[in-house]
Design a protein around this motif. Structure first.
Motif, PDB file in Angstrom:
ATOM      1  N   CYS A 197     -12.348 -50.352 -43.173  1.00 59.28           N
ATOM      2  CA  CYS A 197     -13.074 -49.601 -44.292  1.00 59.28           C
ATOM      3  C   CYS A 197     -11.470 -49.237 -45.088  1.00 59.28           C
ATOM      4  N   ILE A 198     -10.350 -49.466 -44.423  1.00 60.64           N
ATOM      5  CA  ILE A 198      -9.570 -49.110 -45.970  1.00 60.64           C
ATOM      6  C   ILE A 198      -9.678 -50.438 -46.597  1.00 60.64           C
ATOM      7  N   GLY A 199      -9.742 -50.024 -47.982  1.00 64.17           N
ATOM      8  CA  GLY A 199      -9.132 -50.866 -49.142  1.00 64.17           C
ATOM      9  C   GLY A 199      -7.804 -51.030 -48.986  1.00 64.17           C
ATOM     10  N   ARG A 200      -6.947 -50.236 -49.848  1.00 64.76           N
ATOM     11  CA  ARG A 200      -6.454 -50.001 -50.065  1.00 64.76           C
ATOM     12  C   ARG A 200      -5.511 -48.645 -49.782  1.00 64.76           C
ATOM     13  N   LEU A 201      -4.133 -48.769 -49.343  1.00 59.68           N
ATOM     14  CA  LEU A 201      -3.349 -47.856 -49.109  1.00 59.68           C
ATOM     15  C   LEU A 201      -2.248 -47.785 -50.304  1.00 59.68           C
ATOM     16  N   VAL A 202      -1.773 -46.010 -50.399  1.00 60.28           N
ATOM     17  CA  VAL A 202      -1.147 -46.449 -51.270  1.00 60.28           C
ATOM     18  C   VAL A 202       0.050 -45.031 -51.283  1.00 60.28           C
ATOM     19  N   ALA A 203       1.496 -45.378 -51.202  1.00 56.72           N
ATOM     20  CA  ALA A 203       2.300 -44.011 -50.905  1.00 56.72           C
ATOM     21  C   ALA A 203       2.398 -43.447 -52.323  1.00 56.72           C
ATOM     22  N   VAL A 204       2.919 -42.091 -52.768  1.00 57.34           N
ATOM     23  CA  VAL A 204       2.942 -41.525 -53.921  1.00 57.34           C
ATOM     24  C   VAL A 204       4.024 -40.800 -53.437  1.00 57.34           C
ATOM     25  N   ASN A 205       5.245 -40.772 -54.586  1.00 53.26           N
ATOM     26  CA  ASN A 205       6.608 -39.691 -54.736  1.00 53.26           C
ATOM     27  C   ASN A 205       6.505 -38.959 -56.094  1.00 53.26           C
ATOM     28  N   SER A 206       6.901 -37.957 -56.622  1.00 52.08           N
ATOM     29  CA  SER A 206       7.199 -37.904 -57.861  1.00 52.08           C
ATOM     30  C   SER A 206       7.836 -37.887 -59.519  1.00 52.08           C
ATOM     31  N   PHE A 207       9.104 -38.990 -58.050  1.00 52.36           N
ATOM     32  CA  PHE A 207      10.429 -39.579 -58.975  1.00 52.36           C
ATOM     33  C   PHE A 207      10.324 -40.910 -59.180  1.00 52.36           C
ATOM     34  N   THR A 208       9.133 -41.781 -58.181  1.00 50.92           N
ATOM     35  CA  THR A 208       8.966 -42.748 -58.297  1.00 50.92           C
ATOM     36  C   THR A 208       7.831 -43.596 -58.934  1.00 50.92           C
ATOM     37  N   LYS A 209       7.119 -45.220 -58.941  1.00 53.05           N
ATOM     38  CA  LYS A 209       6.116 -45.598 -59.127  1.00 53.05           C
ATOM     39  C   LYS A 209       4.796 -45.295 -57.667  1.00 53.05           C
ATOM     40  N   ALA A 210       4.251 -45.375 -57.393  1.00 53.95           N
ATOM     41  CA  ALA A 210       3.572 -45.343 -56.831  1.00 53.95           C
ATOM     42  C   ALA A 210       3.472 -47.151 -56.169  1.00 53.95           C
ATOM     43  N   LYS A 211       3.398 -46.808 -54.445  1.00 50.25           N
ATOM     44  CA  LYS A 211       3.994 -47.800 -53.872  1.00 50.25           C
ATOM     45  C   LYS A 211       2.335 -48.521 -53.261  1.00 50.25           C
ATOM     46  N   VAL A 212       2.034 -49.742 -53.260  1.00 51.44           N
ATOM     47  CA  VAL A 212       0.858 -50.358 -52.766  1.00 51.44           C
ATOM     48  C   VAL A 212       1.504 -50.742 -50.963  1.00 51.44           C
ATOM     49  N   LEU A 213       0.659 -50.555 -50.160  1.00 57.49           N
ATOM     50  CA  LEU A 213       1.382 -50.865 -48.674  1.00 57.49           C
ATOM     51  C   LEU A 213       0.522 -51.608 -48.490  1.00 57.49           C
ATOM     52  N   THR A 214       2.163 -52.606 -47.420  1.00 57.96           N
ATOM     53  CA  THR A 214       1.322 -53.775 -47.316  1.00 57.96           C
ATOM     54  C   THR A 214       2.119 -54.131 -45.733  1.00 57.96           C
ATOM     55  N   ALA A 215       2.019 -55.169 -44.944  1.00 58.14           N
ATOM     56  CA  ALA A 215       2.864 -54.953 -43.947  1.00 58.14           C
ATOM     57  C   ALA A 215       3.946 -55.548 -44.512  1.00 58.14           C
ATOM     58  N   SER A 216       4.162 -56.273 -45.466  1.00 63.43           N
ATOM     59  CA  SER A 216       5.549 -56.893 -45.886  1.00 63.43           C
ATOM     60  C   SER A 216       5.900 -56.064 -46.808  1.00 63.43           C
ATOM     61  N   SER A 217       5.339 -54.815 -47.088  1.00 64.83           N
ATOM     62  CA  SER A 217       6.014 -53.388 -48.312  1.00 64.83           C
ATOM     63  C   SER A 217       7.460 -53.284 -47.566  1.00 64.83           C
ATOM     64  N   THR A 218       7.961 -52.313 -48.358  1.00 57.90           N
ATOM     65  CA  THR A 218       9.706 -52.167 -48.031  1.00 57.90           C
ATOM     66  C   THR A 218       9.861 -50.371 -48.710  1.00 57.90           C
ATOM     67  N   LEU A 219       9.247 -49.369 -47.615  1.00 64.52           N
ATOM     68  CA  LEU A 219       9.606 -48.381 -48.731  1.00 64.52           C
ATOM     69  C   LEU A 219      10.501 -47.353 -49.171  1.00 64.52           C
ATOM     70  N   LYS A 220      10.664 -47.438 -49.948  1.00 61.58           N
ATOM     71  CA  LYS A 220      12.134 -47.117 -50.378  1.00 61.58           C
ATOM     72  C   LYS A 220      11.875 -45.239 -50.895  1.00 61.58           C
ATOM     73  N   PHE A 221      11.260 -44.783 -50.675  1.00 59.59           N
ATOM     74  CA  PHE A 221      11.136 -43.111 -51.158  1.00 59.59           C
ATOM     75  C   PHE A 221      10.403 -42.218 -49.869  1.00 59.59           C
ATOM     76  N   ILE A 222      10.747 -41.332 -49.322  1.00 55.86           N
ATOM     77  CA  ILE A 222       9.936 -40.307 -48.835  1.00 55.86           C
ATOM     78  C   ILE A 222       8.351 -39.674 -49.318  1.00 55.86           C
ATOM     79  N   PRO A 223       7.587 -40.181 -48.788  1.00 57.18           N
ATOM     80  CA  PRO A 223       5.713 -40.289 -49.323  1.00 57.18           C
ATOM     81  C   PRO A 223       5.655 -38.745 -49.969  1.00 57.18           C
ATOM     82  N   GLU A 224       5.369 -38.260 -50.947  1.00 58.33           N
ATOM     83  CA  GLU A 224       4.512 -37.263 -50.932  1.00 58.33           C
ATOM     84  C   GLU A 224       3.121 -36.928 -50.701  1.00 58.33           C
ATOM     85  N   GLU A 225       2.474 -38.339 -51.014  1.00 56.96           N
ATOM     86  CA  GLU A 225       1.125 -37.859 -50.583  1.00 56.96           C
ATOM     87  C   GLU A 225       0.422 -39.132 -49.919  1.00 56.96           C
TER      88      GLU A 225
END
Length: 697
Positions: free
Chosen positions: A107-135
């Motif tokens: 049921c999850i359509g989209r997963l987004v990681a948010v940090n106040s110092f960078t742009k929100a990131k839509v996460l997929t299996a091939s994503s590279t996460l370069k910040f610590i998620p605050e939300e």
């Protein structure tokens, strides 16, 4: 697996599943996880994060609920910390398959990681996460938006771990059709189904046995019909149910002659019998390559006329949107209603009309009303005909019965209706809802459009329905939960084939509410005993007690329901009739085609005799009487078949009376965010005041 530098982590899929703590948990760890989180058998916790804040919206702005966020191999769940005054260690909910804070992985359509110092990131299996998620924001396919905050000190590692676990678990369940469907967790869930003795849901006919069909036929009082087992082994048509309602005078050997002349061998069969004598049938279109013999034509004629002198063929697709158009409109609606929509406030209403979703609802309500009027006007056979008889026919047949039959407006009657006209009738839920996320081309929320139409009727006739908007929202959300068999298959044949396979391997019987294996000698008694003793079947959606508490289920029932309430908005029930309609339908032994809002007489019942067989099966007449022009006369003249005071609903379908289902579609908007249930007494009082206002209008 985490790879990369200190501040850059790559989400990497694993051939053997996520290499996380829960994936290799021992029995002791599983027991510990189940004590902290109510896992169902076969479910295990992949990762968890404590002291997470779930961000919710209220009248005073944003609020947060502190609790623990869990990612399992089936779902993402948030368990709030006990409120002051709660007993320590006491469960906050007696059910373990649903809460306002849970979402199944598909049921999850989209997963987004948010940090106040960078742009929100839509996460997929091939994503590279370069910040610590605050939300972490989960955009659910049921229009919910779940927000979880990790701003507290010391949650950096937990934020990474639980985020990656959710991404990998979601990717695993979406990887292939068999990954989720045949997972160990789902197989164990089949075996762990609570016994029916512990459920308190209203009785629902599943139409899986002949006795259910017989019982409903007796309720309808359809004396000229019988239950036929001609398709009991699915050798006539795999997409049709095992049992069919056919004319009593038609033998099964004669009936078999008709199958080959309809698309997918879906012959005409009875849906509903009107107390005044009319019969509502549904069928697929005529097969273009069929070449009927004289005996075949006689069998088809007996099916379609059903003992009546008149037959009206309703071209379902002529006035209603196609599944592709419904899907396009739905995608536009989702984009508009989600909180990240780029449409300005002053242009929002025009953008809503541009989605055409409300137009599709108007068309469905209008056509259902016209067919219900034809059924009530006099005794005749009315056949809903669609090319494949698996989408719009389901919607239209259900709406017509809701308008015409007060029993279909009770909770048990409504659930039985959905079983008969959608589940066993072969609506391809698995494809249309795309639960396995493997075939977007077949996706189309026809069923969700139907639920919206029912909600519109509930707004116009609030005292005529036993169930509430809360019930409809729960049913809407349940369509995206793949823990239950109701919406997990395309037809009854698929469901039975899977159940028989499970039953042949192992049979379970309820013991103390849960299921335990039966002795070997019982296993040898076959599939029939498996059904009688409660074999390894997934529960149905109608087992509400598996997901909702007694207090929550109480909100499904409408306190203002009155079985004998007024059935027209102005409170005055007017019989149907009209000089023009009488003239249009005055012939004996006549066949009519109803399409594009008009009736046209046909020379013959069958397109073969007309000399031309188009893809839709009919050659259009040159002139027709517009039923829309007859709208006033339809409500003016009494007929020989008067309506019962509690019988027919006559809904309006003009522009402003068809509205947006805000409680369902705008749940993710922070300005109007509302849950499934009223969370406070003030909100409940507000809903009651609104209901009183509508009833008094």
């Amino acid at each position: 697996m985490l790879s990369g530098s200190k501040n850059s982590f790559k989400i990497q899929p694993h051939a053997q599943g996520p290499a996380l703590r829960g994936a290799k948990s021992s029995d002791m760890n599983d027991q510990r996880n189940c004590q902290a989180f109510p896992c169902i058998p076969g479910e295990h916790v992949l990762e968890e994060a404590a002291r997470v804040r779930k961000i919710v919206c209220s009248r005073d702005g944003q609020e947060s609920i502190v609790g623990t966020l869990y990612c399992t191999n089936l779902r993402v769940a948030f368990v709030p910390e006990p409120a002051p005054g709660d007993t320590v260690g006491a469960p906050r909910c007696s059910t373990c398959l649903h809460s306002e804070h849970d979402v199944a992985l598909p049921c999850i359509g989209r997963l987004v990681a948010v940090n106040s110092f960078t742009k929100a990131k839509v996460l997929t299996a091939s994503s590279t996460l370069k910040f610590i998620p605050e939300e972490l924001v989960l955009y659910c396919r049921d229009f919910r938006v779940l927000r979880f905050g990790f701003r507290d000190s010391g949650l950096e590692y937990q934020a990474f771990q639980v985020t990656l676990a959710i991404v990998q678990a979601q990717e695993s369940c979406n990887g292939s059709a068999g990954t989720w469907y045949d997972s160990t967790a789902i197989r164990n869930l089949e075996n762990a189904w609570l016994s029916t003795e512990e459920l308190s849901s209203p009785p629902t006919l599943l139409f899986e046995s002949p006795c259910d069909w017989e019982k409903e036929l007796r309720r309808l009082g359809a004396a000229g019909w019988r239950v036929s087992p001609v398709n009991e082994r699915f050798d006539m048509a795999t997409s049709l149910p095992k049992y069919l309602w056919v004319p009593s005078r038609l033998l099964d050997n004669e009936l078999k002659r008709a199958f080959g002349h309809f698309n997918a061998r879906r012959i005409p069969r009875l849906c509903w019998h009107h107390p005044g004598g009319s019969d509502l049938l549904r069928a697929a279109g005529f097969h273009a390559d069929s070449d009927p013999e004289k005996e075949d034509v006689r069998s088809v004629e007996a099916l379609m006329l059903a003992g009546h002198a008149q037959c009206v063929i309703v071209e379902t697709a002529a006035d209603l949107p196609s599944p592709a158009e419904i899907q396009l409109s739905y995608l536009k609606l989702r984009a508009l209603c989600l909180p990240d929509s780029s449409v300005a406030d002053e242009k929002w209403l025009s953008a809503l009309e541009g989605t055409r979703w409300l137009d599709h609802i108007r068309a469905c309500v209008r056509k259902a009303s016209e067919v219900a009027a034809l059924l009530a006007e006099r005794s005749r056979s009315i056949i809903l005909q669609e090319s494949d008889d698996r989408d719009l026919n389901c919607l239209l047949a259900s709406l017509v019965q809701i308008l015409s039959d007060p029993h279909a407006r009770t909770q048990s009657g409504f659930q039985s209706l959905l079983q008969k006209e959608w589940v066993v009738a072969g609506h391809p839920f698995l494809q249309r809802l795309n639960l396995l996320r493997d075939n977007d081309r077949e996706e189309s929320p026809v069923f969700l459009l139907f639920l919206d139409c029912v909600w519109q009727l509930l707004q116009q006739f609030p005292a005529s329905f036993e169930f509430t908007e809360t019930y409809l929202v729960a049913l809407h959300d349940s369509s995206y939960i793949p823990f239950f068999s109701t919406f997990l298959f395309n037809c009854q044949w698929e469901r039975d084939r899977r159940n028989q396979h499970r039953a042949s391997n192992q049979i379970y019987a309820p013991v103390n509410g849960w299921r335990e294996p039966l002795p070997l000698e019982i296993l040898q008694k076959g599939d029939r005993l498996a059904k009688e003793t409660g074999g390894p079947y997934l529960p149905t959606i109608w087992d509400w007690a598996l997901r909702y508490t007694t207090q929550q289920r109480a909100q499904f029932r409408n306190p203002a329901y009155a079985r004998g309430s007024s059935s027209v908005p102005n409170g005055n029930l007017v019989p149907l009739g009209g000089d023009k309609l009488e003239a249009a339908l005055s012939g004996n032994g006549a066949v009519y085609l109803f399409a594009k809002g008009g009736l046209s007489m046909q020379t013959h019942l069958f397109p073969w005799k007309n000399g031309s067989l188009s893809r839709k099966g009919w050659r259009w007449a040159q002139s027709s009487e517009s039923l829309s022009e007859q709208d006033r006369s339809l409500r003016s003249k009494p007929t020989s078949c008067p309506l019962q005071p509690e019988g027919l609903l006559l809904p309006a379908s003009v522009g402003p009376l068809i509205r947006l289902w805000r409680r369902c579609y705008l749940r993710g908007s922070q300005e109007v965010q509302r849950g499934l249930f009223a969370s406070t007494l003030a909100e409940l009082a507000e809903e009651l005041d609104l209901l009183r206002e509508r009833l008094g209008a």
